[in-house]
Design a protein around this motif. Structure first.
Motif, PDB file in Angstrom:
ATOM      1  N   PHE A  82     -93.877  27.804  32.301  1.00 26.68           N
ATOM      2  CA  PHE A  82     -92.844  27.060  31.577  1.00 26.68           C
ATOM      3  C   PHE A  82     -92.746  25.628  32.118  1.00 26.68           C
ATOM      4  O   PHE A  82     -92.727  24.659  31.354  1.00 26.68           O
ATOM      5  CB  PHE A  82     -91.496  27.784  31.707  1.00 26.68           C
ATOM      6  N   ILE A  83     -92.736  25.512  33.449  1.00 24.36           N
ATOM      7  CA  ILE A  83     -92.690  24.179  34.062  1.00 24.36           C
ATOM      8  C   ILE A  83     -93.959  23.407  33.707  1.00 24.36           C
ATOM      9  O   ILE A  83     -93.915  22.228  33.346  1.00 24.36           O
ATOM     10  CB  ILE A  83     -92.487  24.285  35.595  1.00 24.36           C
ATOM     11  N   GLY A  84     -95.107  24.094  33.773  1.00 24.61           N
ATOM     12  CA  GLY A  84     -96.382  23.469  33.403  1.00 24.61           C
ATOM     13  C   GLY A  84     -96.348  22.948  31.980  1.00 24.61           C
ATOM     14  O   GLY A  84     -96.801  21.834  31.694  1.00 24.61           O
ATOM     15  N   LEU A  85     -95.788  23.748  31.095  1.00 24.19           N
ATOM     16  CA  LEU A  85     -95.677  23.366  29.679  1.00 24.19           C
ATOM     17  C   LEU A  85     -94.893  22.058  29.531  1.00 24.19           C
ATOM     18  O   LEU A  85     -95.319  21.141  28.828  1.00 24.19           O
ATOM     19  CB  LEU A  85     -94.966  24.495  28.926  1.00 24.19           C
ATOM     20  N   ILE A  86     -93.761  21.965  30.230  1.00 28.41           N
ATOM     21  CA  ILE A  86     -92.928  20.760  30.126  1.00 28.41           C
ATOM     22  C   ILE A  86     -93.638  19.567  30.769  1.00 28.41           C
ATOM     23  O   ILE A  86     -93.781  18.513  30.149  1.00 28.41           O
ATOM     24  CB  ILE A  86     -91.546  20.985  30.803  1.00 28.41           C
ATOM     25  N   VAL A  87     -94.130  19.765  32.005  1.00 29.99           N
ATOM     26  CA  VAL A  87     -94.732  18.653  32.740  1.00 29.99           C
ATOM     27  C   VAL A  87     -95.961  18.115  32.004  1.00 29.99           C
ATOM     28  O   VAL A  87     -96.102  16.899  31.820  1.00 29.99           O
ATOM     29  CB  VAL A  87     -95.086  19.087  34.185  1.00 29.99           C
ATOM     30  N   PHE A  93     -96.460  10.653  27.817  1.00 24.74           N
ATOM     31  CA  PHE A  93     -95.855   9.320  27.829  1.00 24.74           C
ATOM     32  C   PHE A  93     -96.765   8.286  28.474  1.00 24.74           C
ATOM     33  O   PHE A  93     -96.662   7.105  28.215  1.00 24.74           O
ATOM     34  CB  PHE A  93     -94.512   9.340  28.575  1.00 24.74           C
ATOM     35  N   HIS A  94     -97.653   8.776  29.344  1.00 25.06           N
ATOM     36  CA  HIS A  94     -98.546   7.845  30.037  1.00 25.06           C
ATOM     37  C   HIS A  94     -99.857   7.658  29.293  1.00 25.06           C
ATOM     38  O   HIS A  94    -100.748   6.992  29.774  1.00 25.06           O
ATOM     39  CB  HIS A  94     -98.779   8.331  31.469  1.00 25.06           C
TER      40      HIS A  94
ATOM     41  N   LEU B  42     -89.525  15.474  24.023  1.00 27.17           N
ATOM     42  CA  LEU B  42     -90.529  14.423  23.825  1.00 27.17           C
ATOM     43  C   LEU B  42     -90.173  13.541  22.628  1.00 27.17           C
ATOM     44  O   LEU B  42     -90.213  12.311  22.706  1.00 27.17           O
ATOM     45  CB  LEU B  42     -91.904  15.074  23.615  1.00 27.17           C
ATOM     46  N   LEU B  43     -89.789  14.186  21.521  1.00 27.29           N
ATOM     47  CA  LEU B  43     -89.422  13.424  20.317  1.00 27.29           C
ATOM     48  C   LEU B  43     -88.214  12.538  20.592  1.00 27.29           C
ATOM     49  O   LEU B  43     -88.167  11.383  20.176  1.00 27.29           O
ATOM     50  CB  LEU B  43     -89.095  14.382  19.164  1.00 27.29           C
TER      51      LEU B  43
END
Lengths: 103, 196
Positions: A82-87, A93-94, B42-43
């Motif tokens: 779950f953390i991997g999914l978010i991170v 963004f980069h 993200l959105l």
């Protein structure tokens, strides 16, 4: 699960206590939202309260406070992914976005 | 054919199989909601402007729904506790209230959706409403699923109490774990969508 009648009665008292706590936290989170705090503070407060509420539900209603090892291991994997999914998603963004050159 | 380990614990896990099964399923559900939740973050971060939930959505209705769903979680766990104390009548009462609360949640949600449609707010309107309808819609489908299962265990499924009481208690525990998860998801959806 082997539980005596008396033990279950103890559980029931806990369930009622958790119910009252959940209701109080719901009121608090709604009242705080009417203060219209800055978005960063509002997110921190809202997610902090939600995490407490979620933990209460998971610990007492879902009996996670006294569960077998195999369930904890399963959830450890879940938390990791779950953390991997978010991170991993947030790293987007980069990304160097290539904007096509319009001439 | 006999289904193994419906009552007696599996030697490897120390649990009856359905409990391991439901937790694995809930783990996959965490990833499903997690993916949508991450998309929302993200959105929202990436958008130049994003409305506050309280500007667009009905907080009083959603607060009532939060209370209804939390109450149903309590009655669900009470229905399990009633069976553990061998009180079938109380089980029926608590499970009945759980199903009723689920239905009330859906009716309120329907009113909420109706008001949005009246104002011509659809999933296609903007990313805010797309996120709102996707997340609450998927959650609503989970509520419907839970109601169907719980209603079955309140009605025809409860016959098992007379033949295999422990297996029935386990079924209610497993149905409860799912129902509490649906409650847990709402606990996070409510502030993130409505209050921020």
């Amino acid at each position: 699960m082997e539980h005596s009648h008396e033990e279950i009665k103890k559980h029931v008292r806990k369930y009622i206590f958790v119910f009252v706590a959940l209701m109080a936290l719901t009121v608090i989170t709604v009242v705080v939202s009417y203060l219209h705090l800055t978005i960063t503070t509002a997110v921190i407060v809202a997610l902090f309260i939600a995490t407490i509420k979620g933990s209460l539900v998971a610990a007492y209603f879902m009996h996670l406070i006294s569960e077998k090892k195999v369930i904890y291991i399963t959830l450890l994997f879940t938390v990791f992914f779950f953390i991997g999914l978010i991170v991993l998603t947030m790293t987007a963004f980069h990304d160097q976005v290539m904007i096509p050159h319009v001439s | 054919m006999q289904i193994p380990h419906t009552i007696e614990h599996h030697p490897e896990t120390g649990l009856y199989n359905a409990k391991v099964g439901i937790w694995l399923f809930l783990a996959s559900e965490v990833m499903l909601f997690g993916a949508l939740f991450t998309s929302y973050i993200l959105l929202r971060i990436g958008a130049p402007t994003w409305p506050h939930g309280w500007e667009e959505l009905n907080i009083p209705l959603a607060t009532v729904n939060t209370v209804v769903l939390i109450a149903s979680s309590v009655t669900m766990v009470m229905s399990w506790a009633s069976l553990m104390m061998k009180d079938f009548k109380k089980y029926k009462m608590y499970m009945g209230i759980t199903v009723l609360c689920g239905l009330i949640f859906l009716v309120i949600k329907a009113f909420e959706y109706g008001a949005k449609f009246e104002h011509h707010h659809f999933p296609s309107t903007n990313n805010f409403f797309a996120t709102y309808f996707t997340l609450t819609g998927l959650h609503g489908l989970h509520v419907i699923g839970g109601i169907i299962v719980n209603a079955y265990f309140w009605g025809p499924g409860s016959k098992m109490w007379k033949t295999e009481p422990q297996r029935f208690i386990n079924r209610i525990e497993v149905a409860g774990l799912y129902w509490h998860f649906v409650d847990l998801v709402w606990i996070f959806l409510f502030p993130s969508l409505y209050l921020l």
